[in-house]
Design an enzyme around this catalytic site. Structure first.
Site, PDB file in Angstrom:
ATOM      1  N   CYS A  54      -8.715  10.362   5.238  1.00 17.02           N
ATOM      2  CA  CYS A  54      -8.161  11.729   5.134  1.00 17.02           C
ATOM      3  C   CYS A  54      -9.221  12.671   5.677  1.00 17.02           C
ATOM      4  O   CYS A  54      -9.906  13.355   4.924  1.00 17.02           O
ATOM      5  CB  CYS A  54      -7.863  12.069   3.677  1.00 17.02           C
ATOM      6  SG  CYS A  54      -6.630  11.025   2.931  1.00 17.02           S
ATOM      7  N   PRO A  87     -10.709  18.739   7.613  1.00 19.96           N
ATOM      8  CA  PRO A  87     -11.093  19.168   8.965  1.00 19.96           C
ATOM      9  C   PRO A  87     -12.358  18.500   9.505  1.00 19.96           C
ATOM     10  O   PRO A  87     -12.828  18.899  10.569  1.00 19.96           O
ATOM     11  CB  PRO A  87     -11.320  20.671   8.772  1.00 19.96           C
ATOM     12  CG  PRO A  87     -11.795  20.807   7.360  1.00 19.96           C
ATOM     13  CD  PRO A  87     -11.084  19.731   6.583  1.00 19.96           C
ATOM     14  N   CYS A 116     -11.610  17.132  -4.488  1.00 18.05           N
ATOM     15  CA  CYS A 116     -12.281  18.398  -4.752  1.00 18.05           C
ATOM     16  C   CYS A 116     -11.577  19.036  -5.941  1.00 18.05           C
ATOM     17  O   CYS A 116     -11.080  20.149  -5.866  1.00 18.05           O
ATOM     18  CB  CYS A 116     -12.223  19.302  -3.529  1.00 18.05           C
ATOM     19  SG  CYS A 116     -13.159  20.790  -3.808  1.00 18.05           S
TER      20      CYS A 116
END
Ligand SMILES: C[S@@+](CC[C@H](N)C(=O)[O-])C[C@H]1O[C@@H](n2cnc3c(N)ncnc32)[C@H](O)[C@@H]1O
Length: 476
Positions: free
Chosen positions: A292, A295, A414
């Site tokens: 994943c 960015p 996160c």
């Protein structure tokens, strides 16, 4: 530029016979903050993307940029407390106040209750702005409400409005520290605190969410060093050997950042990726997967490290635009070690058992990054977990399939929310007999107190980082 990052203020093009250029708005800092707050509320814009674009397009710099930033972020962070105050100051319900006026009231409240702006200036500048953006009639309403707000300071308002600690400890923290109630409860659960026993640690965490975080940079391994960054005014960070911090200022002003050899990245993000690379594996250690990757923050770190070991990284990302960002982030990694593919990692194009190390930095609620994404706390709902948890489980399952026997998987979020962290890991491992949870502690020697029950959990109020979660899993 994405729809969400497009500035609402579009300077008119000067051209033959074209319309005259728009005049620079009066009080550009407040106008920019208003436009961003309005866009966040009305079209789900992200303040951390839209504000820099707005400042750049309008050529707002220096003190004005600082003021616009404080007004935008401060107002969004403290919105819960201000709404409680404003609700007490309007004759009708705050919900009935229209969407153009509400950001003005919140901005005014922020200046009156949390900033060093003299009271008369806080009211008059906001009312002036109101006159320009919503007209004379509604500016009088703004004036009347802000005058009522100015009757007390924030502590006085909160002592009147927040529930008593004994009667409703969660509700009290929600109002005082400006978080939705469900989030206070979820964070207390993650910290292992029971409201009946007091919520001292939870309160420290919530207070930390309202502080402005330092900017932390990653010196991409093999391309830059922490010394390169300190030579440009940064300070070595506390834990990560690849990190340096900037007290304030624009990271884009650093040459190393402009050259793509360093990038903004939270220290805990670096440490969870580093921990994955530190677990000993027997045999080959040449092929790594970031499932994943968009960015591309952790992919840049992993690409550098695997390149230094003579191996390669495959970075998968489902969204093509984000895959493009990954390609930029890993560009010129040591030995051109990284390849980027647009891929759905729940139905991956790569073969099973092919990778020595796999990172799953799963899409999550982002409750660990509330300092940086100030509107996230108002946008997320407990329903977000309904879609995310099955996706997280699927991504972790496929990551384990992709790992060769003896290899290792790092599952990262996160977010500290128990549903998307340890419960995902324990339930996936319970369903399959080919993998085992490793103890993260030996692989994070810099931060011994981040390790708990074999997992690692970072916290803003303890480590000054985002609340990243890590589980390290060995494939049998
Ligand atoms: C938390 S972010 C990853 C952050 C990234 N590791 C970094 O350090 O910059 C999660 C990413 O997973 C991507 N994603 C979501 N579902 C996916 C899927 N099924 N397959 C691959 N990527 C996915 C999202 O688009 C998002 O870019």
């Amino acid at each position: 530029m994405t729809e969400r990052s497009r500035s609402p203020y579009r300077p008119t093009r000067r051209g033959r016979g074209g319309p005259a250029p728009q005049a620079r708005p009066k009080d550009p800092a407040r106008r920019a903050a208003y436009d961003v707050l309005h866009a966040v509320q009305s079209r789900d814009a992200y303040a951390n993307l839209l504000l820099p674009v707005t400042l750049r397009e309008r050529d707002i710099t220096g003190r004005d940029a600082g003021l616009a930033t404080e007004l935008t972020y401060g107002t969004l962070r403290r919105q819960g407390s201000y709404d409680a105050v404003l609700d007490a100051c309007v004759d009708r319900s705050l919900r009935s106040v229209d969407a153009e006026v509400l950001p003005l009231l919140r901005m005014g409240a922020h200046q009156l209750l949390s900033m060093d702006v003299p009271q008369h200036a806080a009211v008059s500048t906001t009312v002036d702005l109101a006159r320009r953006v919503v007209g004379h009639h509604r500016s009088r309403f703004v004036n009347a409400v802000l005058r009522r707000v100015s009757a007390r300071d924030l502590d006085e308002w909160l002592s009147v409005l927040a529930p008593e600690r004994d009667a409703d400890p969660v509700g009290r923290l929600a109002v005082v520290h400006s978080h939705p109630r469900w989030m206070v409860q979820a964070l207390a659960d993650a910290l292992g605190e029971d409201p009946a026993g007091g919520l001292a640690d939870t309160e420290r965490l919530l207070a930390a969410h309202n502080e402005r975080p330092r900017v932390t940079l990653l010196a991409k391994p093999g391309r830059a060093t922490v010394e390169d960054l300190t030579a440009e005014g940064a300070t070595p960070a506390r834990y990560s050997p690849h990190a340096a911090t900037l007290p304030e200022g624009d990271p884009g002003a650093l040459r190393t950042v402009r050259q793509g050899r360093a990038a903004v990245q939270d220290e805990a993000s670096q440490l969870v990726a580093l921990a994955l690379t530190r677990v000993p594996v027997e045999g080959a250690d040449r092929l790594w997967l970031d499932a994943c990757a968009g960015p591309g923050g952790k992919a840049a770190l992993l690409a550098g490290l695997v390149g230094q070991r003579g191996g390669r990284l495959l970075a998968g990302e489902v969204q093509p635009a984000r895959a493009g960002l990954v390609a930029r982030a890993v560009h010129r990694s040591v030995g051109d070690s990284a390849r980027v593919v647009v891929a759905d990692s729940t139905r991956p194009p790569w073969r099973d058992r092919g990778f020595d190390r796999v990172l799953v930095d799963a899409p999550c609620t982002g409750l660990g990054a509330l300092r940086r994404r100030p509107e996230a706390r108002w946008r997320r709902t407990p329903d977000s977990l309904t879609d995310l948890v099955p996706l997280q489980r699927a991504l972790l399952g496929r990551a384990l399939d992709a790992t060769r026997p003896g290899g290792v998987v790092g599952y990262v979020t996160c977010s500290p929310h128990l549903e998307e962290t340890r419960r995902v890991v324990t339930s996936v491992l319970a369903d399959r007999g080919d993998a085992e949870l490793l103890d993260a502690a030996p692989h994070l020697p810099e931060v011994p107190d981040a390790a708990v029950d074999r997992f690692a959990q970072f916290w803003p109020h303890r480590h000054g980082t985002d609340a990243m979660f890590l589980a390290l899993i060995r494939k049998h």
